[in-house]
Structures are given as C-alpha cells and as structure tokens.
Motif scaffolding. Structure first.
Motif, PDB file in Angstrom:
ATOM      1  N   ALA A   1      18.374  53.067 -43.036  1.00 27.26           N
ATOM      2  CA  ALA A   1      18.284  51.734 -42.447  1.00 27.26           C
ATOM      3  C   ALA A   1      18.401  51.803 -40.929  1.00 27.26           C
ATOM      4  N   ALA A   2      19.299  52.682 -40.436  1.00 24.35           N
ATOM      5  CA  ALA A   2      19.554  52.741 -39.002  1.00 24.35           C
ATOM      6  C   ALA A   2      18.382  53.338 -38.240  1.00 24.35           C
ATOM      7  N   HIS A   3      17.806  54.435 -38.769  1.00 22.66           N
ATOM      8  CA  HIS A   3      16.780  55.145 -38.018  1.00 22.66           C
ATOM      9  C   HIS A   3      15.373  54.622 -38.329  1.00 22.66           C
ATOM     10  N   ASP A   4      15.026  54.584 -39.597  1.00 21.88           N
ATOM     11  CA  ASP A   4      13.658  54.213 -39.955  1.00 21.88           C
ATOM     12  C   ASP A   4      13.408  52.720 -39.799  1.00 21.88           C
ATOM     13  N   LEU A   5      14.293  51.909 -40.369  1.00 24.88           N
ATOM     14  CA  LEU A   5      14.063  50.474 -40.308  1.00 24.88           C
ATOM     15  C   LEU A   5      14.228  49.935 -38.893  1.00 24.88           C
ATOM     16  N   SER A   6      15.144  50.508 -38.110  1.00 25.80           N
ATOM     17  CA  SER A   6      15.283  50.043 -36.723  1.00 25.80           C
ATOM     18  C   SER A   6      14.025  50.362 -35.926  1.00 25.80           C
ATOM     19  N   ALA A   7      13.393  51.517 -36.251  1.00 17.68           N
ATOM     20  CA  ALA A   7      12.133  51.835 -35.583  1.00 17.68           C
ATOM     21  C   ALA A   7      11.060  50.818 -35.932  1.00 17.68           C
ATOM     22  N   ILE A   8      11.030  50.379 -37.187  1.00 17.76           N
ATOM     23  CA  ILE A   8      10.064  49.352 -37.592  1.00 17.76           C
ATOM     24  C   ILE A   8      10.322  48.048 -36.829  1.00 17.76           C
ATOM     25  N   VAL A   9      11.612  47.698 -36.662  1.00 19.60           N
ATOM     26  CA  VAL A   9      11.952  46.473 -35.931  1.00 19.60           C
ATOM     27  C   VAL A   9      11.479  46.568 -34.483  1.00 19.60           C
ATOM     28  N   VAL A  10      11.677  47.748 -33.859  1.00 16.41           N
ATOM     29  CA  VAL A  10      11.243  47.935 -32.475  1.00 16.41           C
ATOM     30  C   VAL A  10       9.732  47.749 -32.360  1.00 16.41           C
TER      31      VAL A  10
ATOM     32  N   GLU B   1       7.255  65.622 -38.447  1.00  6.88           N
ATOM     33  CA  GLU B   1       7.086  64.218 -38.803  1.00  6.88           C
ATOM     34  C   GLU B   1       8.100  63.344 -38.078  1.00  6.88           C
ATOM     35  N   LEU B   2       9.330  63.836 -37.937  1.00  2.39           N
ATOM     36  CA  LEU B   2      10.351  63.079 -37.206  1.00  2.39           C
ATOM     37  C   LEU B   2       9.952  62.936 -35.746  1.00  2.39           C
ATOM     38  N   VAL B   3       9.430  64.009 -35.166  1.00  3.63           N
ATOM     39  CA  VAL B   3       8.991  63.958 -33.776  1.00  3.63           C
ATOM     40  C   VAL B   3       7.848  62.965 -33.611  1.00  3.63           C
ATOM     41  N   ARG B   4       6.887  62.985 -34.554  1.00  2.83           N
ATOM     42  CA  ARG B   4       5.755  62.055 -34.470  1.00  2.83           C
ATOM     43  C   ARG B   4       6.229  60.610 -34.515  1.00  2.83           C
ATOM     44  N   ARG B   5       7.179  60.317 -35.411  1.00  2.00           N
ATOM     45  CA  ARG B   5       7.685  58.941 -35.507  1.00  2.00           C
ATOM     46  C   ARG B   5       8.345  58.519 -34.205  1.00  2.00           C
ATOM     47  N   ALA B   6       9.150  59.437 -33.636  1.00  2.00           N
ATOM     48  CA  ALA B   6       9.830  59.093 -32.387  1.00  2.00           C
ATOM     49  C   ALA B   6       8.828  58.863 -31.263  1.00  2.00           C
ATOM     50  N   ARG B   7       7.758  59.653 -31.213  1.00  2.11           N
ATOM     51  CA  ARG B   7       6.721  59.441 -30.186  1.00  2.11           C
ATOM     52  C   ARG B   7       6.039  58.091 -30.369  1.00  2.11           C
ATOM     53  N   ASP B   8       5.864  57.690 -31.631  1.00  3.83           N
ATOM     54  CA  ASP B   8       5.207  56.414 -31.897  1.00  3.83           C
ATOM     55  C   ASP B   8       5.982  55.230 -31.334  1.00  3.83           C
TER      56      ASP B   8
ATOM     57  N   SER C   1      17.496  67.373 -40.712  1.00  2.27           N
ATOM     58  CA  SER C   1      16.706  66.151 -40.592  1.00  2.27           C
ATOM     59  C   SER C   1      17.536  65.002 -40.048  1.00  2.27           C
ATOM     60  N   ARG C   2      18.712  64.797 -40.636  1.00  2.00           N
ATOM     61  CA  ARG C   2      19.563  63.687 -40.186  1.00  2.00           C
ATOM     62  C   ARG C   2      20.135  63.949 -38.794  1.00  2.00           C
ATOM     63  N   LEU C   3      20.408  65.195 -38.482  1.00  2.00           N
ATOM     64  CA  LEU C   3      20.922  65.538 -37.156  1.00  2.00           C
ATOM     65  C   LEU C   3      19.896  65.190 -36.080  1.00  2.00           C
ATOM     66  N   VAL C   4      18.648  65.592 -36.294  1.00  2.00           N
ATOM     67  CA  VAL C   4      17.608  65.310 -35.310  1.00  2.00           C
ATOM     68  C   VAL C   4      17.376  63.810 -35.201  1.00  2.00           C
ATOM     69  N   GLN C   5      17.368  63.116 -36.335  1.00  2.00           N
ATOM     70  CA  GLN C   5      17.199  61.664 -36.291  1.00  2.00           C
ATOM     71  C   GLN C   5      18.294  61.010 -35.464  1.00  2.00           C
ATOM     72  N   GLU C   6      19.540  61.418 -35.702  1.00  2.00           N
ATOM     73  CA  GLU C   6      20.665  60.830 -34.979  1.00  2.00           C
ATOM     74  C   GLU C   6      20.591  61.159 -33.491  1.00  2.00           C
ATOM     75  N   ALA C   7      20.248  62.403 -33.163  1.00  2.00           N
ATOM     76  CA  ALA C   7      20.169  62.800 -31.760  1.00  2.00           C
ATOM     77  C   ALA C   7      19.055  62.053 -31.037  1.00  2.00           C
ATOM     78  N   LEU C   8      17.899  61.891 -31.670  1.00  2.00           N
ATOM     79  CA  LEU C   8      16.800  61.155 -31.052  1.00  2.00           C
ATOM     80  C   LEU C   8      17.153  59.681 -30.876  1.00  2.00           C
ATOM     81  N   ALA C   9      17.830  59.117 -31.880  1.00  2.00           N
ATOM     82  CA  ALA C   9      18.243  57.721 -31.756  1.00  2.00           C
ATOM     83  C   ALA C   9      19.243  57.559 -30.620  1.00  2.00           C
ATOM     84  N   ASN C  10      20.166  58.518 -30.479  1.00  2.00           N
ATOM     85  CA  ASN C  10      21.110  58.471 -29.363  1.00  2.00           C
ATOM     86  C   ASN C  10      20.385  58.560 -28.028  1.00  2.00           C
TER      87      ASN C  10
END
Length: 394
Positions: A204-213, A269-276, A301-310
């Motif tokens: 919810a924090a990483h994927d859904l927040s990206a959708i909201v953005v 895939e995580l990098v691509r989402r963050a670039r988007d 996977s979760r570590l990279v997601q959290e670090a990118l979100a930070n």
C-alpha cells in the motif's frame, strides 16, 4: 488427565477394589474353619477392617489424603485382633503412590511421612505391649518383631511414593514442554501475522502511493496535455497490474515456500516504476547474477522499494544509484542518493509510508543479512549484505 480419562481410571479403581473385597470376604468361611476357637465376630471384624483398607483404593484418586488415612488406620486396628487378613495393607501402597502423583512434592512428603510415622508408632506400641504385628502389611511376610515391621512399613510407604514422584515429575515436564511448544506456536503465528501486515503495508505504501502520485499528475495535465494524461493513465494501469501481482506473490510466499513460489518483482522492474514517477535512477550490477533464496529476494525487493521511497520523500530531484554486487559468498545491495537540489518535500506529501530504517533492518536480519545506513557526501546510503552459499546457486 482429561475428564474422560479420569472417569475411566476411577471406574478401574472401583473394579479393582470390588474384586479385592470380594476375594477378601470369600475367605471368611475358610478362616472360620481354621480358627474354630476364635469368636466368629472377631474374624468377621478383622476382614471388615481389611475391606475398609481395600475400599480406600476405590476413592484414592478423588480423595487421596483421606484414602491414605483409612489405609493406614485399618492395619493398625487389626493389631488388637488375633486374625489378620492376607490382603491387609495393600491400600497403603496404592494410596501412597496416588498422594505422591497428585500433590506437590513437599506436601506429598509431609502426608506420606506423617502416615508412616503414625503406622510406625502404632506398630511399636503393639510390639511393646507384647502383641503380634502380623497384621501390619502381612504381604511383606509375617513381621513378628519391631525391626521387620518398621522395614516393611517404610518400604510400603516410601517406595510407591518415590514411584509416584517420578511419574509426577515426568507429567510436569511433559506439561511444561507442551506449554512451551504452544507458546512458541503462538509467537510464530504472531510473527507471521506481523509479517503479513508489513507486506500489506509496504504494498500500500510503495505501489499504491505511486499510483496516487501519478493520478495527481494526470489531473493537473488533463486540460493542457491530453496525450500526457493518456500515457500517465497507461502507467497507472501497469502499476495497478503490478500491484495485484505483488499481492499474489505475497500470498504465494505465505502458502508455498518452495521453488514453485512466485518471486518478487526484479530490481529492474522496481527501477522502471520509480522512473515512471519521476526519479532519476541508475542501476548497476557487478559479478555474475544468480538465483537467490526467496527470503533474500523479498528482503532485497522491499529494501530497494523503501530506500527509493525515502529518496523520493527526503531528497526530491536528487539522482539515485542502485548497485547490486554478486560475490562468491555474498550479495551486496547499495542504494545511494545524492544531495537534493531542493528542499525536502512536505511531511504530508506521502503519508503512511513504510516502516523506515527499523522495517529495513528487520527484513534484512530476517534474511540473515547485515544493514548499514548513513550519510554519504551530502546524500544518504543504504547498504545490505546477505550471505550466499553454494546451495543458493541454482
């Protein structure tokens, strides 16, 4: 002992007592013929006392202390009679055992010791008065002197008590072991629930927040650039599909921890989402990539997601590098962000995100790794190192 087991044991005791009492009473006619000079009522009284001793067996589980008292008194009473039934004193053995099984050891020792002291005092009194003590535990033989009587009485009380103590100790140990297993199971269930909650929260924090953005960006561009809005909506659709895949992956990890389990999304895939959603990211890989255990894969996977979100929240606009290094026995993942080129985003820009450094550390440690975080040339660095063995290569 369960209720059904206790009732079965009580019925077994009643049956044993009934058989012994019947056998005891059946001997009365034979004893009357052997002792024609003795009054019949004296012989009958002796065998009735023996019945009291044997009937104590029937209630020994429900009233262990009272049963031992009756079993102790009956043989003492027969010292005043010329005839002693052969089974007299058998109740002492079973009742002493039952007291030791059911009562805590200090209390059981006090009860059994008191009963033995009373029995010994009565036997010594009978010996001092010149009477026979054949009736005191006659199944040990025919103790006609104080020493033999005392030895037989001590054996009759303390040997079964020691056996009862052994059984009680084993039962307590089994109960403690079962309780410990139950506590461990409850702790494992609680830990698993917490892990599921973390997974759901992170999705919810990483994927859904990206959708909201992205939805917010589409709303701002709706009147000015319809083509950009279409591209953003397509990205939202892909992100939503990826979120559903992540949910299925998480459920699969909980249900099937084996090689058939769906894997977390790869770093690419995580990098691509963050670039988007606007991050400037460079992903570099060193060494020979290979398949790693699911626990490490999920932690990475979760570590990279959290670090990118930070990085997105605390260093908006700063470039980010994600380095993955496969060594012979380790996997090292490093996420660095440079110094931001503008101030941090407002605290309300991305609410409810992640579990921060604590969540990162818990995930890395759960996978057997080590986490290091800290400032790096004005930016921030997160480095996780995981051990890999030959068995991990497949």
């Amino acid at each position: 002992m369960t209720g059904r087991g206790a009732r079965s044991a009580a019925r077994a005791d009643l049956l044993v007592a009934a058989v012994l009492v019947t056998a005891n009473l059946a001997r009365i006619p034979h004893v009357l013929t052997l002792h024609p000079a003795e009054p019949a009522r004296t012989i009958v009284l002796a065998y009735l006392l023996a019945c009291a001793d044997l009937l104590a067996i029937a209630v020994r589980r429900r009233y262990p202390e009272a049963a031992l008292a009756v079993a102790t008194a009956a043989p003492l009473a027969t010292t005043a009679l010329p005839v002693r039934p052969a089974l007299i004193g058998l109740g002492i053995v079973l009742c002493a055992y039952t007291v030791a099984v059911q009562a805590p050891w200090p209390r059981a020792a006090t009860i059994v010791g008191t009963a033995f002291a009373v029995h010994l005092a009565g036997g010594l009194t009978a010996v001092a008065a010149g009477g026979s003590v054949d009736g005191l535990l006659a199944f040990w033989g025919a103790p006609r002197d104080a020493w033999t009587m005392a030895t037989g009485a001590a054996a009759a009380y303390f040997l079964p008590a020691m056996a009862g103590l052994t059984v009680r100790t084993r039962r307590v140990h089994r109960a403690e072991t079962a309780a410990r297993i139950e506590r461990d199971r409850a702790a494992a269930v609680a830990e698993e629930r917490a892990r599921i909650a973390r997974e759901l929260h992170d999705i919810a924090a990483h994927d859904l927040s990206a959708i909201v953005v992205q939805a917010g960006a589409a709303d701002r561009l709706l009147d000015r650039d319809p083509e950009a809005v279409r591209a953003t909506l397509r990205s939202i659709r892909v992100q939503g599909r990826d979120t559903l895949t992540a949910l299925r992956t998480m459920v699969g990890l909980m249900r099937e921890p084996d090689d058939r389990t769906p894997r977390p999304a790869p770093l690419e895939e995580l990098v691509r989402r963050a670039r988007d959603i606007g991050l400037t990211i460079e992903h570099r890989t060193a060494g020979t990539p290979r398949r790693v255990p699911v626990t490490i894969d999920l932690a990475v996977s979760r570590l990279v997601q959290e670090a990118l979100a930070n990085a997105r929240e605390h260093a908006p606009g700063a470039p980010v590098t994600v380095d993955t290094e496969f060594g012979d026995t380790t996997l090292r993942v490093t996420v660095r962000n440079a110094e931001p080129d503008r101030g941090p985003a407002p605290a309300t820009a991305d609410p409810g995100r992640g579990h921060g450094l604590l969540g990162m550390r818990e995930r890395v440690q759960h996978a057997g790794g080590d986490l290091r975080t800290g400032p790096d040339s004005g930016g921030w660095r997160v480095t996780a190192t995981f051990p890999l063995g030959p068995e991990d290569e497949r």
